[in-house]
Design a protein around this motif. Structure first.
Motif, PDB file in Angstrom:
ATOM      1  N   LEU A  97       1.242  15.519  14.636  1.00 30.17           N
ATOM      2  CA  LEU A  97       1.797  15.111  13.352  1.00 30.17           C
ATOM      3  C   LEU A  97       1.942  13.598  13.262  1.00 30.17           C
ATOM      4  O   LEU A  97       2.166  12.919  14.268  1.00 30.17           O
ATOM      5  N   SER A  98       1.835  13.070  12.034  1.00 22.44           N
ATOM      6  CA  SER A  98       2.104  11.652  11.796  1.00 22.44           C
ATOM      7  C   SER A  98       3.618  11.414  11.826  1.00 22.44           C
ATOM      8  O   SER A  98       4.410  12.365  11.851  1.00 22.44           O
ATOM      9  N   GLY A  99       4.013  10.142  11.804  1.00 22.26           N
ATOM     10  CA  GLY A  99       5.440   9.817  11.807  1.00 22.26           C
ATOM     11  C   GLY A  99       6.150  10.401  10.593  1.00 22.26           C
ATOM     12  O   GLY A  99       7.259  10.933  10.689  1.00 22.26           O
ATOM     13  N   GLY A 100       5.499  10.323   9.416  1.00 21.32           N
ATOM     14  CA  GLY A 100       6.096  10.869   8.206  1.00 21.32           C
ATOM     15  C   GLY A 100       6.225  12.380   8.262  1.00 21.32           C
ATOM     16  O   GLY A 100       7.215  12.959   7.792  1.00 21.32           O
ATOM     17  N   GLU A 101       5.220  13.052   8.828  1.00 19.44           N
ATOM     18  CA  GLU A 101       5.278  14.513   8.948  1.00 19.44           C
ATOM     19  C   GLU A 101       6.369  14.937   9.923  1.00 19.44           C
ATOM     20  O   GLU A 101       7.054  15.940   9.701  1.00 19.44           O
ATOM     21  N   ARG A 102       6.568  14.173  10.978  1.00 23.35           N
ATOM     22  CA  ARG A 102       7.655  14.496  11.917  1.00 23.35           C
ATOM     23  C   ARG A 102       9.015  14.346  11.241  1.00 23.35           C
ATOM     24  O   ARG A 102       9.922  15.152  11.468  1.00 23.35           O
ATOM     25  N   ALA A 103       9.136  13.311  10.406  1.00 25.91           N
ATOM     26  CA  ALA A 103      10.391  13.121   9.677  1.00 25.91           C
ATOM     27  C   ALA A 103      10.651  14.298   8.745  1.00 25.91           C
ATOM     28  O   ALA A 103      11.774  14.800   8.645  1.00 25.91           O
ATOM     29  N   ARG A 104       9.597  14.764   8.052  1.00 28.60           N
ATOM     30  CA  ARG A 104       9.752  15.913   7.152  1.00 28.60           C
ATOM     31  C   ARG A 104      10.092  17.175   7.923  1.00 28.60           C
ATOM     32  O   ARG A 104      10.868  18.019   7.458  1.00 28.60           O
ATOM     33  N   LEU A 105       9.511  17.341   9.111  1.00 26.69           N
ATOM     34  CA  LEU A 105       9.784  18.522   9.932  1.00 26.69           C
ATOM     35  C   LEU A 105      11.247  18.558  10.357  1.00 26.69           C
ATOM     36  O   LEU A 105      11.905  19.607  10.290  1.00 26.69           O
ATOM     37  N   MET A 106      11.772  17.412  10.807  1.00 23.63           N
ATOM     38  CA  MET A 106      13.176  17.355  11.213  1.00 23.63           C
ATOM     39  C   MET A 106      14.101  17.601  10.022  1.00 23.63           C
ATOM     40  O   MET A 106      15.145  18.243  10.149  1.00 23.63           O
ATOM     41  N   LEU A 162       0.866  -1.173   0.000  1.00 23.68           N
ATOM     42  CA  LEU A 162       0.000   0.000   0.000  1.00 23.68           C
ATOM     43  C   LEU A 162       0.902   1.223   0.000  1.00 23.68           C
ATOM     44  O   LEU A 162       1.655   1.443   0.955  1.00 23.68           O
ATOM     45  N   VAL A 163       0.862   2.007  -1.080  1.00 18.94           N
ATOM     46  CA  VAL A 163       1.790   3.125  -1.228  1.00 18.94           C
ATOM     47  C   VAL A 163       1.018   4.422  -1.401  1.00 18.94           C
ATOM     48  O   VAL A 163      -0.147   4.438  -1.784  1.00 18.94           O
ATOM     49  N   GLY A 164       1.694   5.541  -1.111  1.00 23.39           N
ATOM     50  CA  GLY A 164       1.092   6.862  -1.235  1.00 23.39           C
ATOM     51  C   GLY A 164       1.886   7.859  -0.416  1.00 23.39           C
ATOM     52  O   GLY A 164       2.756   7.489   0.385  1.00 23.39           O
ATOM     53  N   ARG A 165       1.584   9.133  -0.611  1.00 22.11           N
ATOM     54  CA  ARG A 165       2.297  10.178   0.094  1.00 22.11           C
ATOM     55  C   ARG A 165       2.015  10.125   1.593  1.00 22.11           C
ATOM     56  O   ARG A 165       0.994   9.596   2.032  1.00 22.11           O
ATOM     57  N   ASN A 166       2.941  10.685   2.404  1.00 20.84           N
ATOM     58  CA  ASN A 166       2.663  10.842   3.829  1.00 20.84           C
ATOM     59  C   ASN A 166       1.365  11.629   3.990  1.00 20.84           C
ATOM     60  O   ASN A 166       1.158  12.650   3.325  1.00 20.84           O
ATOM     61  N   GLY A 167       0.483  11.138   4.857  1.00 19.76           N
ATOM     62  CA  GLY A 167      -0.780  11.833   5.082  1.00 19.76           C
ATOM     63  C   GLY A 167      -1.870  11.485   4.096  1.00 19.76           C
ATOM     64  O   GLY A 167      -2.965  12.056   4.149  1.00 19.76           O
ATOM     65  N   SER A 168      -1.614  10.530   3.179  1.00 28.07           N
ATOM     66  CA  SER A 168      -2.629  10.169   2.187  1.00 28.07           C
ATOM     67  C   SER A 168      -3.683   9.220   2.746  1.00 28.07           C
ATOM     68  O   SER A 168      -4.690   8.958   2.089  1.00 28.07           O
ATOM     69  N   GLY A 169      -3.457   8.681   3.952  1.00 27.04           N
ATOM     70  CA  GLY A 169      -4.458   7.824   4.585  1.00 27.04           C
ATOM     71  C   GLY A 169      -4.145   6.340   4.525  1.00 27.04           C
ATOM     72  O   GLY A 169      -5.019   5.506   4.766  1.00 27.04           O
ATOM     73  N   LYS A 170      -2.878   5.976   4.247  1.00 24.58           N
ATOM     74  CA  LYS A 170      -2.523   4.549   4.138  1.00 24.58           C
ATOM     75  C   LYS A 170      -2.800   3.808   5.443  1.00 24.58           C
ATOM     76  O   LYS A 170      -3.465   2.771   5.454  1.00 24.58           O
TER      77      LYS A 170
END
Length: 607
Positions: free
Chosen positions: A405-414, A36-44
């Protein structure tokens, strides 16, 4: 086609504003290995939780076969009420499940089962959760980022285990190589809807690009059609008023579709803020070593890091990667040896420990260190809202607490904070965790094109192959003893060099063994005669034919197993072929060794 054991259709879910899921679907059949693939925050993760029955959709149909068992890998396992990891893992078993599976899985995941669940590290908690969900061998196994915090040997073991399991799989992962090896179907979650490709992840990116190009072409055609209709309404014949009104309604509908079209989510737009050039020699380590109690973490190791080098550090968890990294950067003093850091160093670090973030701090405060609403990026003052937009954050998130934030959003923030700081030496510790494929692509381009120096720790084989110029790994991969070796190139290059060195070593050992046997009493009669025995001559002449036949048998079985649908259609045949293949390879290796020894003996006797 087998009937589905799970089907989600027309799923809708919104938390206010733009719907997260709008008509999304998912169908799982026996033998499926779906990524299951998609952008961070896409609802996977949300779609997976709806499938597992942990979240309820606002509308849509959910069908689960009444007898189907489903297990979902939790990101944050709840260990409350369990005294040991063994009891926690065994609690996932159902009636009739084999309790030995728990012991087998814990052993291969590097746990004894006696650990206190409340004192586990992040990686150990993930391993315990994997053992719990995999032990029952459910009908559907749902794994959300299963490789996070796992080392490479464990990831490779997990790949083999998942390829053998009878469970249907639904996987979310940032690890390209892992998805390529395990998946046979891909579901792309994009702008609330789901598209399915009945091929593994290796075909996804080409297919995605084709879909987006076709979509862009359709939008272009719609725009042209609107232009034609507008021209007709303005200048066409007006006598047939009813027809005009109908066409006017069609035009309004086309305009609404055109304006309402939501294109794919943008890509992260960012570059690293680079400081002044460092000295040519960045790090020089001479015979550094480190011991903890009686265990050697780093035995005398020397390394010279030059400006522009991109070095990857790999190895099992606990091998000492972080210790070595800290010594190389001067954060930790070695027990022996010397580390010299170059001149004009400006170090930027991306730490894998997302828990170090203050959950109550806002995005704006974190990015600016609390100094107003602007920050300096590449010598230019940027408003924090505009800079956040480069990393796909919305302006309204400027006051959002990090805990939301989701895990992916935290990674992008850092990643955003690290890139804003001037640097000429990047230290990246597991930088790929939780990043989506598109952001990974950007990070890969940044690392590969960075003018400064990069040292990174990663278990992502594909990322290492695409970025680093050399790889440092334990000399003994399965049982690290403190010795480290630097190999040229990425992870795959390291494996090839390591395999070559092992083959050279085995060849030398065989030569030595053959020489010793040729001079031993057991071969004295043949040596006295100056020729091989009849049995030895027969073997020497016939072994090449037998080896050729074995190679042909191996190739035939490999060709049959290359069929991606074989396991789904006939798992019994797949498993039989796999067992036969293993035996044939062992037989071929034995024949090669026997032939080599006899050939060396013949040369000894004749020379």
């Amino acid at each position: 086609m087998a009937p589905p054991i799970l089907k989600l259709d027309d799923i809708f879910l919104s938390f206010g504003g733009t719907p997260l899921l709008a008509g999304a679907g998912l169908q799982v059949e026996p033998g499926d290995r779906i990524c299951l693939v998609g952008r961070n925050g896409s609802g996977k993760s949300t779609l997976m939780k709806i499938a597992a029955g942990m979240v309820e959709a606002q509308s849509g149909e959910v069908f689960r076969h009444p007898s189907a068992t489903i297990r979902y890998l939790e990101q944050a396992p709840d260990f409350a009420g369990y005294s040991t990891v063994q009891t926690y893992a065994e609690a996932g078993l159902g009636p009739g499940d084999d309790p030995y599976r728990v012991t087998y899985l814990l052993e291969h995941l590097g746990l004894t089962g006696e650990e206190d669940p409340n004192r586990l590290s992040g990686g150990e908690a993930r391993r315990a959760a994997l053992a719990r969900v995999m032990a029952p061998e459910p009908d559907i196994l749902m794994l959300d980022e299963p490789t996070n915090h796992l080392d490479l040997p464990t990831i490779e073991w997990l790949e083999d285990e998942l390829r053998k399991t009878r469970s249907a799989l639904v996987l979310i992962s940032h690890d390209r190589r892992f998805l390529e090896k395990v998946s046979n179907a891909t579901v792309w979650l994009d702008r609330g809807t789901a598209r399915r490709l009945d091929r593994g992840f290796s075909h996804f990116e080409a297919w995605r690009d084709e879909v987006l190009e076709a979509e862009e072409l359709e939008q272009h055609k719609l725009g042209k059609a609107i232009e034609r209709e507008e021209h007709w309404l303005r200048y066409g014949v007006t006598a047939r008023r009813k027809r005009n009104m109908r066409r006017l309604g069609d035009l309004h509908s086309m305009r609404a579709n055109y304006r309402g079209h939501k294109g794919p989510q943008g890509t992260v737009q960012a570059t690293v803020t680079e400081a002044k050039e460092s000295g040519k020699l960045v790090i020089e380590a001479e015979a550094i070593s480190k011991n903890y109690e009686e265990r050697t973490i780093v035995s005398p190791f020397s390394l010279r890091v030059h400006r522009g080098d991109r070095i990857g550090l790999v190895g099992p968890n606990g091998a000492g990667k972080t210790t070595l990294l800290k010594m190389l950067t001067g954060e930790l003093t070695p027990d022996a040896g010397i580390v010299k850091l170059g001149t004009n160093l400006e170090i930027a670090t991306l730490d894998q420990k997302r828990e170090d973030l203050d959950p109550e701090e806002t995005l704006s405060h974190y990015l600016t260190d609390g100094r107003g609403e602007t920050l300096l990026v590449n010598g230019e003052q940027r408003h924090v809202a505009g800079y956040m937009k480069d990393f796909l954050f919305q302006p309204e998130q400027i006051r959002t607490p990090i805990k939301n934030l989701s895990g992916g959003e935290r990674a992008r923030l850092m990643l955003a904070r690290m890139m804003a700081r001037p640097s000429n030496l990047l230290i990246l510790d597991e930088p790929t965790n939780d990043l989506d494929i598109e952001t990974l692509d950007l990070l890969q381009e940044i690392v590969a094109g960075y003018n400064g120096t990069v040292i990174l720790v990663s278990h992502d084989r594909d990322f290492l192959d695409r970025t680093v110029t050399s790889t440092i790994a334990p000399a003994v991969p399965d049982a690290p003893d403190g010795r480290w070796v630097e190999y040229a190139g990425g992870y795959t290059d390291m494996l090839a060099q390591r395999k070559g060195a092992q083959e050279e070593r085995r060849h030398a050992e065989k030569q030595e063994k053959a020489r010793s046997e040729a001079s031993s009493p057991s071969v004295e009669p043949a040596k006295a005669k100056g020729k091989l025995s009849f049995k030895q001559k027969f073997a020497l002449e016939n072994l090449p034919k037998e080896m050729a036949k074995a190679e042909a048998d191996i190739a035939a079985r490999e060709e049959k197993m290359a069929d991606p649908n074989l396991f789904t259609k006939d798992p019994g045949t797949f498993n039989r072929l796999a067992a036969e293949l293993e035996k044939l390879r062992e037989k071929l290796m034995g024949m090669e060794e026997e032939w080599l020894e006899l050939e060396m003996l013949r040369e000894e006797l004749e020379g």
